[in-house]
Design a protein around this motif. Structure first.
Motif: not given
Ligand code: TYD
Length: 207
Positions: A14, A18, A55, A77, A99, A104, A108
């Motif tokens: 985070d 990106k 989301r 996804r 992402r 994941s 996860q």
């Molecule tokens: P994101 O919106 O890219 O925010 P950041 O600026 O923090 O990167 O991602 C949001 C959060 O979602 C991030 O903490 C990671 C999480 N995430 C998962 O845990 N699993 C996933 O499959 C995806 C796509 C994101």
């Protein structure tokens, strides 16, 4: 090659920058110097209307059971790939995405301890669609901060970021031909220059 387009995914912990780098790369690829490509920028979770609802559900509710959380990301996804990403790749566009499956696997599968099944679920959700290039924006977790003046929560967050970083590096090492690991602890311009080099090389290998 199953489609004429090109699929680029940005990954990383985070707050590594990106979205800034995605915007700069998209701008470059659209320019004459970058090949005048048609570029679609998108993200997971939340790249589609349904995805935005998913989301909200996964990120803004109360505690979400870890397996439910993994399935919500997978549902986002599946719909995203089926309705937005694959059609764009089939038209011949360059897709630049924030992402994908690796998030994941790392968050996860690793951090939440759900293991390899998470990867299988994502592969099923996407019918095995792999990025042509995954750019991992890499930064060392809060250097020098793992000491005793951290409270418990701060320490957990710091430990978590060490694990997340290592998991990304392990994924990149597993398939180095499809990954570029870029040191993101530099100026935006320096990082963007390396992102362009990695992308140009990968696009060149494709043509
Ligand atoms: P994101 O919106 O890219 O925010 P950041 O600026 O923090 O990167 O991602 C949001 C959060 O979602 C991030 O903490 C990671 C999480 N995430 C998962 O845990 N699993 C996933 O499959 C995806 C796509 C994101």
């Amino acid at each position: 090659m199953a489609y004429p387009g090109f699929y680029i995914v940005f990954e990383g912990g985070d707050g590594v920058g990106k979205s800034t780098q995605i915007d700069l790369l998209a701008e470059h690829l659209r320019s004459a110097g970058g090949g005048s490509h048609t570029v679609v920028t998108t993200r997971e979770p939340g790249g589609t209307d349904l995805g935005r609802e998913l989301r909200e559900a996964v990120m803004h509710g109360d505690h979400v059971d870890p397996r439910a959380e993994a399935l919500l990301y997978a549902a986002d996804r599946a719909h995203h790939v089926g309705t937005l990403v694959r059609p764009a790749l089939e038209r011949g566009d360059v897709v630049v995405q924030d992402r994908y499956v690796d998030s994941s696997i790392v968050y996860q599968g690793g951090a939440r301890g759900l293991g390899d099944e998470v990867e299988r679920i994502s592969r099923w959700a996407t019918e095995g669609l792999l990025p042509d290039l995954t750019i991992v924006l890499d930064t060392a977790p809060i250097a020098g901060r793992m000491d005793r003046d951290l409270d418990r929560l701060e320490r957990e967050t710091a430990e978590h970021s060490v694990q997340i970083r290592q998991a990304y590096l392990d994924l990149a090492a597993r398939a180095p031909e499809r990954y570029a690991v870029i040191n993101a602890a530099r100026t935006v311009e320096d990082v963007a220059a390396d992102v362009r080099v990695a992308t140009t090389a990968a696009l060149g290998m494709r043509s």
